[in-house]
Design an enzyme around this catalytic site. Structure first.
Site, PDB file in Angstrom:
ATOM      1  CG  ASP A  32      -1.519 -10.889   9.240  1.00 32.38           C
ATOM      2  OD1 ASP A  32      -2.275 -10.341  10.054  1.00 32.38           O
ATOM      3  OD2 ASP A  32      -1.340 -10.468   8.079  1.00 32.38           O
TER       4      ASP A  32
ATOM      5  NE  ARG B 196      -0.796   1.216   6.408  1.00 33.15           N
ATOM      6  CZ  ARG B 196      -0.998   0.883   5.143  1.00 33.15           C
ATOM      7  NH1 ARG B 196      -0.459   1.582   4.180  1.00 33.15           N
ATOM      8  NH2 ARG B 196      -1.758  -0.150   4.833  1.00 33.15           N
TER       9      ARG B 196
ATOM     10  CD  GLU C  80       3.162  -9.106   3.625  1.00 35.54           C
ATOM     11  OE1 GLU C  80       3.244  -9.145   2.367  1.00 35.54           O
ATOM     12  OE2 GLU C  80       2.555  -8.209   4.232  1.00 35.54           O
TER      13      GLU C  80
ATOM     14  CD  GLU D  27      -4.038  -0.878   7.563  1.00 36.19           C
ATOM     15  OE1 GLU D  27      -2.874  -0.469   7.497  1.00 36.19           O
ATOM     16  OE2 GLU D  27      -4.400  -1.970   7.084  1.00 36.19           O
TER      17      GLU D  27
HETATM   18  C1  DMJ Z   1       1.318  -3.860   6.042  1.00 36.23           C
HETATM   19  O1  DMJ Z   1       0.536  -2.749   6.333  1.00 36.23           O
HETATM   20  C2  DMJ Z   1       1.663  -4.639   7.292  1.00 36.23           C
HETATM   21  O2  DMJ Z   1       2.735  -5.478   7.036  1.00 36.23           O
HETATM   22  C3  DMJ Z   1       0.506  -5.455   7.800  1.00 36.23           C
HETATM   23  O3  DMJ Z   1       0.881  -6.262   8.892  1.00 36.23           O
HETATM   24  C4  DMJ Z   1      -0.027  -6.342   6.704  1.00 36.23           C
HETATM   25  N1  DMJ Z   1      -0.271  -5.670   5.456  1.00 36.23           N
HETATM   26  C5  DMJ Z   1       0.647  -4.662   4.975  1.00 36.23           C
HETATM   27  C6  DMJ Z   1       1.664  -5.135   3.956  1.00 36.23           C
HETATM   28  O4  DMJ Z   1       1.306  -6.133   3.126  1.00 36.23           O
END
Ligand code: DMJ
Length: 453
Positions: A213, A84, A347, A80
């Site tokens: 993912d 971010r 998404e 995270e």
């Molecule tokens: C975001 O922090 C990023 O897109 C991550 O890859 C998946 N989850 C969240 C948004 O849903």
């Protein structure tokens, strides 16, 4: 205007804290960032810049200069913080050229390096950035690290080496590739769990949504970001897509294509909101698809976009649930109460944006506009934007969190969906998984810098 509403309220009620609670009008702290502060500011920098919100960008930059501090005793999520904070700072640097962002990104990257001190070099999920001690999530299969976490460092770490001149960052992520390539993969699929001590897979669960993912996303984007020179990344991506098509992608009796989850060989006919990013990924990867499969990959992207749109359209609020199922007589509908929430995730809109740019089919803008209307109607509150507990209900029950990714991703992708294609064109920019644009490293970039020196 949506960005302004989200930003102004964050500023008014939660300035300097990680996120905003828009109903109770105060700060929200998630343990993902330990006590590193200012997640919304760093995540929003590039969106403010792209939307030409110059005053807001300036005040955000000043906050970063004066207050963004990584010398704290904090246990953080490596993933995270990377997507971010490192991603946000890198984009802010590349867009604005302001040195402070480069410096802070490299400083933070250095703080993350001890996470790789494991027998295999597969990083821990959690790291105390003061002591350098790492560990994994207690719930993750026998002490495993998570595929979507250690597999989503590549783009940022390649840029950290590029900008710092220190090869160590790129070496760490290239080693992850090496470990993965030595392992046998069940049916060519990558399990979500890998033990960083033994170097063996944990439980054989496979997902293109949560836990898996962005690993797949970063294989493709590593190749694109390398100006298509990273042949290893390319091969890993297209081989993985082949296995996903064979083992995970199915069509419902009503004709909706979906991506199921795989649990030790058995399919769970469920698709997460997170999985919906894959429509955009298939579209983006279509151009390089081997064996004349470009059209097929675009079609796959379009079908996933349609399915995800259905998951929105089949709710009362026209906002999609966290997960929807294709069993027990339903299609693209959440059946469990704890899967009916929407937390301002990007998404589906992300996929509309990619598919719009690639096809210019007007339906993607129409679907994007439906989402805008639903967000305005159900998520906008006086104090900002809030997630919703049950999108099938006729009355909103707000969850009281304005996620930082709403500003970095959801609103940015909406803005790009309604902008011209030459705003951050795909030939020059690759978006990290938090929608932070990173420039393609062109083959002659190194020489150019040499020449400038
Ligand atoms: C975001 O922090 C990023 O897109 C991550 O890859 C998946 N989850 C969240 C948004 O849903």
């Amino acid at each position: 205007q949506m960005m302004k509403h989200a930003w102004d309220n964050y500023k008014r009620y939660a300035w300097g804290l990680n996120e905003l609670k828009p109903i109770s009008k105060q700060g929200h702290s998630s343990n993902l960032f330990g006590n590193i502060q200012g997640a919304t500011i760093v995540d929003a920098l590039d969106t403010l810049y792209i939307m030409e919100m110059k005053e807001e960008f300036k005040e955000a930059k000043e906050w970063v200069e004066k207050n963004l501090d990584f010398n704290v005793n904090a246990e953080i999520s490596v993933f995270e913080v990377n997507i971010r904070f490192v991603g946000g700072l890198l984009s802010a640097y590349y867009l604005s050229g302001e040195e402070v962002f480069r410096k802070k990104a490299v400083e933070l990257g250095e703080k993350l390096l001890p996470a790789f001190n494991t027998p295999t070099g597969i990083p821990w999920a959690l790291l105390n950035i003061k002591s350098g001690i790492g560990r994994n999530w207690p719930w993750a299969s026998g002490g495993s690290s998570i595929l979507a976490e250690f597999g989503t460092l590549h783009l940022e770490f390649v840029h950290l080496s590029h900008l710092s001149g220190n090869p160590v960052f790129a070496e760490k992520v290239m080693n992850i590739r090496k470990v993965l390539n030595r392992l046998d993969k069940p049916e060519g699929l990558y399990p979500n769990y890998l033990n960083p001590s033994s170097g063996q897979w944990g439980q054989h669960h496979v997902s293109i949504g949560g836990l898996g993912d962005s690993f797949y996303e970063y294989l493709l984007k590593a190749w694109l970001m390398s100006d298509k020179t990273d042949e290893e990344g390319k091969k890993m991506y297209y081989d993985a897509v082949q296995a996903i098509e064979t083992h995970l992608i199915r069509k419902s009796s009503g004709g909706l294509t979906y991506i199921a989850e795989w649990k030790g060989g058995l399919l769970e006919h469920k698709m997460g909101h997170l999985t919906c990013f894959a429509g955009g990924m298939f579209g983006l990867g279509a151009d390089g698809a081997p064996n004349d499969k470009t059209g097929h990959h675009i079609e796959l992207g379009a079908e996933i976009a349609r399915t995800c749109h259905e998951s929105y359209d089949r709710t009362s609020m026209k906002l999609g649930p966290e997960a929807f199922r294709f069993d027990g007589g339903v299609e693209a509908i959440a059946t469990r109460q704890n899967e009916k929430y929407y937390i301002l995730r990007p998404e589906v809109i992300e996929t509309y944006m990619y598919m719009w740019r690639l096809t210019h089919d007007p339906k993607y803008r129409e679907w994007g506009w439906e989402a805008v209307e639903a967000l305005e109607k159900h998520c906008r509150v006086d104090g900002g934007y809030s997630g919703i507990r049950d999108v099938y209900n006729n009355h909103e029950s707000h969850d009281d969190v304005q996620q930082s990714f709403f500003l970095s991703e959801t609103l940015k992708y909406l803005y790009l969906l309604f902008s011209e294609d030459d705003l951050l064109p795909f030939e020059h920019w690759v978006f990290n998984t938090e929608a932070h644009p990173l420039p393609v490293l062109h083959k002659d970039d190194g020489n150019k810098e040499e020449n400038q020196k």
